[in-house]
Design an enzyme around this catalytic site. Structure first.
Site, PDB file in Angstrom:
ATOM      1  N   ARG A   1      29.452  20.399 -19.919  1.00  0.00           N
ATOM      2  CA  ARG A   1      27.984  20.439 -20.106  1.00  0.00           C
ATOM      3  C   ARG A   1      27.754  19.614 -21.828  1.00  0.00           C
ATOM      4  O   ARG A   1      28.465  19.475 -22.484  1.00  0.00           O
ATOM      5  CB  ARG A   1      26.904  21.823 -20.573  1.00  0.00           C
ATOM      6  CG  ARG A   1      25.622  21.626 -20.476  1.00  0.00           C
ATOM      7  CD  ARG A   1      24.806  23.198 -20.146  1.00  0.00           C
ATOM      8  NE  ARG A   1      25.128  23.323 -21.505  1.00  0.00           N
ATOM      9  CZ  ARG A   1      24.725  24.679 -22.231  1.00  0.00           C
ATOM     10  NH1 ARG A   1      23.260  24.670 -21.888  1.00  0.00           N
ATOM     11  NH2 ARG A   1      24.514  24.967 -23.200  1.00  0.00           N
TER      12      ARG A   1
ATOM     13  N   ASP B   1       9.361  27.274 -20.511  1.00  0.00           N
ATOM     14  CA  ASP B   1      10.150  28.075 -21.313  1.00  0.00           C
ATOM     15  C   ASP B   1      10.871  26.442 -21.954  1.00  0.00           C
ATOM     16  O   ASP B   1      11.022  25.526 -20.864  1.00  0.00           O
ATOM     17  CB  ASP B   1      11.119  28.950 -20.547  1.00  0.00           C
ATOM     18  CG  ASP B   1      12.779  28.630 -21.654  1.00  0.00           C
ATOM     19  OD1 ASP B   1      12.615  28.160 -22.461  1.00  0.00           O
ATOM     20  OD2 ASP B   1      12.970  29.616 -21.546  1.00  0.00           O
TER      21      ASP B   1
ATOM     22  N   PHE C   1      17.825  30.006 -16.973  1.00  0.00           N
ATOM     23  CA  PHE C   1      19.072  30.619 -18.454  1.00  0.00           C
ATOM     24  C   PHE C   1      18.833  32.559 -17.943  1.00  0.00           C
ATOM     25  O   PHE C   1      17.044  32.469 -17.809  1.00  0.00           O
ATOM     26  CB  PHE C   1      18.366  30.329 -18.794  1.00  0.00           C
ATOM     27  CG  PHE C   1      19.607  30.957 -20.416  1.00  0.00           C
ATOM     28  CD1 PHE C   1      20.479  30.629 -20.372  1.00  0.00           C
ATOM     29  CD2 PHE C   1      19.071  32.177 -21.492  1.00  0.00           C
ATOM     30  CE1 PHE C   1      21.744  30.800 -21.366  1.00  0.00           C
ATOM     31  CE2 PHE C   1      20.102  32.510 -21.777  1.00  0.00           C
ATOM     32  CZ  PHE C   1      21.698  31.969 -22.039  1.00  0.00           C
TER      33      PHE C   1
ATOM     34  N   TYR D   1      17.143  26.616 -31.671  1.00  0.00           N
ATOM     35  CA  TYR D   1      18.155  25.877 -32.465  1.00  0.00           C
ATOM     36  C   TYR D   1      18.756  25.123 -31.952  1.00  0.00           C
ATOM     37  O   TYR D   1      19.865  24.627 -32.354  1.00  0.00           O
ATOM     38  CB  TYR D   1      18.958  27.265 -32.714  1.00  0.00           C
ATOM     39  CG  TYR D   1      19.119  28.246 -31.482  1.00  0.00           C
ATOM     40  CD1 TYR D   1      19.386  27.796 -30.389  1.00  0.00           C
ATOM     41  CD2 TYR D   1      18.193  29.264 -31.474  1.00  0.00           C
ATOM     42  CE1 TYR D   1      19.887  28.634 -29.584  1.00  0.00           C
ATOM     43  CE2 TYR D   1      17.974  30.439 -30.240  1.00  0.00           C
ATOM     44  CZ  TYR D   1      18.863  30.227 -29.335  1.00  0.00           C
ATOM     45  OH  TYR D   1      18.749  30.612 -28.740  1.00  0.00           O
ATOM     46  N   LYS D   2      18.064  23.947 -31.178  1.00  0.00           N
ATOM     47  CA  LYS D   2      19.245  23.319 -30.173  1.00  0.00           C
ATOM     48  C   LYS D   2      18.705  22.092 -30.685  1.00  0.00           C
ATOM     49  O   LYS D   2      19.710  21.717 -31.780  1.00  0.00           O
ATOM     50  CB  LYS D   2      18.815  23.278 -28.654  1.00  0.00           C
ATOM     51  CG  LYS D   2      19.294  24.832 -27.969  1.00  0.00           C
ATOM     52  CD  LYS D   2      18.766  24.970 -26.493  1.00  0.00           C
ATOM     53  CE  LYS D   2      19.022  26.014 -26.015  1.00  0.00           C
ATOM     54  NZ  LYS D   2      20.314  26.807 -25.938  1.00  0.00           N
TER      55      LYS D   2
END
Lengths: 419, 419
Positions: free
Chosen positions: B391, B205, B136, B230-231
């Site tokens: 996704r 990460d 990312f 937050y995922k």
């Protein structure tokens, strides 16, 4: 007429004449006198329902769509623009996010890089960063890290020493607008001009001034500034800080924290970093939406309020507090660290609880921590700052003159109780 | 029996046998199939009332006292300890706060300094940082800044290339546990061992793995790690990230962001920085309490849930999705970028919407953004990633097998509608 009766009447008159007195209704308050708004501002009445809507509807129901539909993505700039008039900045120069410490890092490193960018590899010999030696410590720690990581030397000086300390070696200067401890207001226009005269960049920390008095960032040509939003801006515990980068310097703002939120095309997923133009360049990662939108709701209390009127009331409040303290508290028991002249005073009064003076009891004076604890149980909320300071912050939006009189009276009684 | 009937029945059976199916009640959900929990997790039912209490009572009524009385001050470590078992870490090694990007900066700079600290001024020739080239982007941007500010060279390589790229020049390596785009799970134990073999430090990460599968930080000797909350941890939009520093490395953790919250005596107002011991050393400035305590409430959904059972269900969900897609969608219209072998798969499926294959209509295939838009209007929420990826994230805590069947069926219908 007793002193108390007289000052109580004076407080009544001052409150009656106060055009801002109705703003108190915009906050959730109780019977205590809350003089700790310079640490954590009181809860604006507009916040709870807004936060509930953000949680239940925007997150709970719209979920991911809220990044667009609820304006989450643009919140950092939008809220920055809402803060801008309070600190004398035109729109497009402030972005909200991260903590004050993180923003100090961005600002100081960016200022040093602007200097380098001007002078090239040799840096024009500008190898020093000056930092306010009386600063709230985090600024000093972070400035030290910025110096270490940019190969500069950090030199702590008092704001008064800055003019003499400036030289052709100075790359950047980090100063506080108002001293967190004493409440002293520093000469932002004069010091900024002196820093520019020396060819250096000025970074101002507005934590203890924004929302309490006019700052005039644009007018005085400040280069970069940072501030928190949970003191006089009432954004809530740990609400995000902000970063100001003067418009003409934005193309040269070279962030040490170039997160994807500051990329020109954040959803392009480009492996090469290309910074966006404008204030957004100060963004880093995903903004903390709950805290940020609570802050946005909190800023609604400023509707129709001029910062000039807030400043006028703030000075009247601190003047009146000093007058009441002088009148109620026997001489020598406390001494004010806050300057008397208005141009040198922020929106707080710091009273030193002298350990040696004026007390008859065995063991001498009570310590300041003990005094503050007692004050709080009596409904006067200030705070204690190491080693001997009683700190009282006056937020003109919700503090009135009767509050001030009561605080001074309770302080006198408290000190007497230790006698 | 038609394919649809058969797979619907199979979904029913799988849901009936699913021990985690009741966890769905712990979330606020609607009729849509929410497969975007790998971008923003759904709202846990425990959050709204908690946030309301934090705002109205803790902030509104207790105000400044909440720093002690409501446990605000210790929240970053306390919540870190709550996350710890989900990523295989013993207590005392994780601290919550700041964004993922800011934590990547802390971790990469700290890793480089650990290397330097080991080798002294000459650095033992370790002048390189390796970074996942498929990352990312923010990790790459921040790693570039960390390299620039520590005088190292950043070398992007794919995770597969890491073993060959490692050398006596490598100071630190920053890798993603799960690729945000393809959903590929990288070999954390093997790569960490290889990095250590080369004498370098491993920074992982965990944004796309924590909460979806076992990470085993302690077990595999990871040096430093960061992740968002937050995922799969459902902390809410922009909820604070976390930083893991392995216990034995904590005394050598030398933060580039040494804010006052990591000082050994934060209220001592000491002008000299002296870092505290333990995980708290990763803190910087004042924590954003609203977002942080929302996260704390969100973590309650993990009560009695093992990450191993979540992983087992996650694999069953993605297996079943791939099976349904294969069954419903004519060959060649989409191709999976997500690896088939379980050890290489995270908790998402990425389908490439091929622009050249299988479509009769003029202009060829619809683009992926168009397809996702249509899916969302039909109640199947995934997301689009540039340039051609659909996704779908599967959060085992609230996604069931009937959801999966429906998503694949709606996808097939959507693709057909473009035919």
């Amino acid at each position: 007429m007793s002193e108390i009766t007289q000052l109580t009447l004076e407080a009544e008159e001052l409150d009656a004449a106060d055009e801002l007195s109705k703003l108190r209704e915009r906050f959730v308050l109780d019977d205590a006198v809350y003089l700790d708004g310079n640490s954590l501002g009181a809860l604006p009445a507009s916040v709870p329902d807004r936060v509930d809507d953000v949680v239940r509807r925007q997150w709970g129901s719209l979920r991911i769509r809220s990044w667009d539909e609820s304006g989450w993505w643009t919140a950092p700039e939008r809220i920055g623009d809402r803060i801008a008039p309070l600190v004398g900045a035109a729109a497009g120069q402030i972005v909200v996010g991260d903590s004050t410490s993180v923003n100090v890092f961005k600002a100081v490193v960016a200022a040093v890089r602007m200097s380098e960018d001007e002078h090239g590899e040799g840096r024009g010999g500008r190898d020093e960063i000056l930092v306010d030696a009386t600063t709230f410590p985090t600024d000093g720690y972070i400035a030290e890290s910025a110096a270490r990581m940019t190969g500069r030397t950090l030199r702590p000086v008092t704001p008064a020493e800055v003019p003499d300390a400036l030289s052709s070696r100075t790359a950047a200067v980090l100063l506080n607008h108002v001293d967190y401890r004493t409440g002293r207001l520093h000469d932002l226009p004069g010091l900024t001009a002196a820093i520019h005269e020396a060819g250096a960049y000025a970074v101002w920390d507005l934590c203890h001034s924004a929302g309490a008095l006019p700052v005039g960032l644009d007018e005085h040509g400040v280069d970069l500034a940072v501030g928190c939003t949970y003191k006089y801006l009432n954004g809530g515990p740990g609400s995000p800080a902000y970063l100001y980068v003067r418009r003409d310097l934005q193309p040269r703002f070279d962030s040490p924290l170039p997160g994807w939120n500051s990329h020109v095309e954040p959803f392009g997923m480009d492996p090469a970093y290309e910074p966006v133009a404008g204030a957004r360049r100060g963004r880093v990662g995903t903004p903390d939406i709950l805290s940020m939108l609570a802050l946005e709701a909190a800023l609604e209390v400023w509707e129709g309020v001029s910062i000039e009127s807030v400043r006028a009331k703030s000075l009247a409040l601190t003047d009146f507090f000093l007058k009441c303290v002088t009148s109620y508290v026997p001489e020598g028991r406390v001494e004010s660290l806050t300057p008397t002249p208005h141009p040198e005073r922020g929106s707080q009064v710091a009273l030193r609880c002298s350990p040696t003076l004026g007390f008859a009891r065995a063991g001498g004076a009570p310590n300041a921590a003990e005094v503050m604890k007692h004050l709080i149980t009596e409904g006067v909320i200030g705070d204690f700052r190491h080693p001997d300071v009683l700190r009282f912050g006056f937020t003109p939006l919700y503090i009135g003159f009767a509050d001030v009189e009561r605080a001074a009276r309770v302080l006198a009684q408290t000190l007497e109780s230790f006698d």
